[in-house]
Scaffold this motif. Sequence first.
Motif, mmCIF file in Angstrom:
data_model
loop_
_atom_site.group_PDB
_atom_site.id
_atom_site.type_symbol
_atom_site.label_atom_id
_atom_site.label_comp_id
_atom_site.label_asym_id
_atom_site.label_seq_id
_atom_site.Cartn_x
_atom_site.Cartn_y
_atom_site.Cartn_z
ATOM 1 N N VAL A 1 27.628 59.828 2.915
ATOM 2 C CA VAL A 1 27.277 59.913 1.495
ATOM 3 C C VAL A 1 25.850 59.482 1.208
ATOM 4 O O VAL A 1 25.268 59.898 0.213
ATOM 5 C CB VAL A 1 28.256 59.070 0.648
ATOM 6 C CG1 VAL A 1 29.662 59.629 0.739
ATOM 7 C CG2 VAL A 1 28.237 57.611 1.088
ATOM 8 N N VAL A 2 25.254 58.651 2.077
ATOM 9 C CA VAL A 2 23.892 58.202 1.820
ATOM 10 C C VAL A 2 22.914 59.370 1.825
ATOM 11 O O VAL A 2 21.828 59.295 1.231
ATOM 12 C CB VAL A 2 23.482 57.130 2.858
ATOM 13 C CG1 VAL A 2 23.237 57.745 4.231
ATOM 14 C CG2 VAL A 2 22.258 56.352 2.391
ATOM 15 N N ARG A 3 23.296 60.486 2.445
ATOM 16 C CA ARG A 3 22.426 61.663 2.489
ATOM 17 C C ARG A 3 22.165 62.237 1.101
ATOM 18 O O ARG A 3 21.172 62.948 0.900
ATOM 19 C CB ARG A 3 23.049 62.748 3.366
ATOM 20 C CG ARG A 3 23.185 62.353 4.825
ATOM 21 C CD ARG A 3 24.015 63.361 5.606
ATOM 22 N NE ARG A 3 23.434 64.686 5.559
ATOM 23 C CZ ARG A 3 24.053 65.770 5.095
ATOM 24 N NH1 ARG A 3 25.276 65.680 4.610
ATOM 25 N NH2 ARG A 3 23.446 66.936 5.119
ATOM 26 N N SER A 4 23.031 61.950 0.143
ATOM 27 C CA SER A 4 22.866 62.493 -1.209
ATOM 28 C C SER A 4 21.913 61.661 -2.060
ATOM 29 O O SER A 4 21.721 61.962 -3.236
ATOM 30 C CB SER A 4 24.228 62.578 -1.905
ATOM 31 O OG SER A 4 24.768 61.274 -2.106
ATOM 32 N N GLN A 5 21.319 60.626 -1.478
ATOM 33 C CA GLN A 5 20.422 59.740 -2.227
ATOM 34 C C GLN A 5 19.034 59.773 -1.594
ATOM 35 O O GLN A 5 18.696 58.921 -0.755
ATOM 36 C CB GLN A 5 20.986 58.317 -2.238
ATOM 37 C CG GLN A 5 22.385 58.252 -2.820
ATOM 38 C CD GLN A 5 22.891 56.844 -2.974
ATOM 39 O OE1 GLN A 5 22.196 55.963 -3.497
ATOM 40 N NE2 GLN A 5 24.111 56.592 -2.535
#
Length: 350
Positions: free
Chosen positions: A247-251
Amino acid sequence: MHDDFLNPQTTLSRRHALALLAAPLAAAPALGVAAALPQITLAGPPAIVSAPLIHMAETGALKDAAQRTVFTAWRDPDQLRMMAMGGKADVLAMPSNVAANLFNRGAGVTLLNISTWGALWIVTRDAQRKTLADFKGEEIAVPFRGDMPDIVLQLLLTKQGLDPLRDFRIRYVPTPMEAMQLLITRRVSHALLSEPAVSLALRKTRSFPVGLIAPDLHRGADLQQEWGRLLRRAPRVPQAGIAAVGVVRSQPQVLDAVAQAYARSLAWCRDNALECGRMMARHIDLLTPEAVADAIAVSQMDAVPAAAARAELEFFFGQLMTPTPQLLGGRLPSEAFYHASAQRPLRGGQ
């Protein structure tokens, strides 16, 4: 998160709670997000690529992005893949081909940089063997079958008309540390190692001091120099870097913060090699501060942003795909694989 929300015995007034929730973004951390992540988990192997990640965790370099930053080590590529696909880490140091393969198989990977451009040697008892061809007919201990560094070795042997299976006796072992142990205990005379395992082997056998009359081990073939000679390119291989998963890829702002912090930590490690070694030794068994400092001195480390490294990566990937397309999942990764930083790149050498 505000400390009051973490204490179940504290009762906030409705007005106070609403005021906190309505706080303007201008008052948020420098990343421009409403709140820092609870935790960012960094992971890497017992290799020099992990040194900046450990420094980031120990110094709180991502304090604006996360309330807590931790580092955990992975032992082999199989564990790396499990961590990446199982959500056990947010940012992992990994070989470039593994990152591309995971991306092409839909695992969700964003490459942030390539930082290791040269850390592979054949360590040998025979000081006269300086090129790969010099080891023809010999037994060589090689870790990580089918992964880096085995694939680089096979590529370079094939490029000069040598057959890795017929012209050499390759003894595959699970990890670089096991290859190093075989070398130190004289069960093999040659081993393909990456830093800091190379420097650790030299230190353990007291082969490092200048002027030692009869050192037991030597740096033999430098695979980076072999790459430059055989491919007629600069003697540097886009071997490994860091990639974000989950999920960190979306930030993107968090990804920028990680990439910038890694470059700063890499620069610090190069300027403070022994202290960096002490940090690394606290997290990874068997390593010593002195061996890490030696490794930093000889390794080609430069945190090149993923987009800037794309041309060299695609050349490297093209060489790998010619004989073995499945190493990358059958195709070159698309543009979405390469993180495009919104910030001015900070190079590791600065």
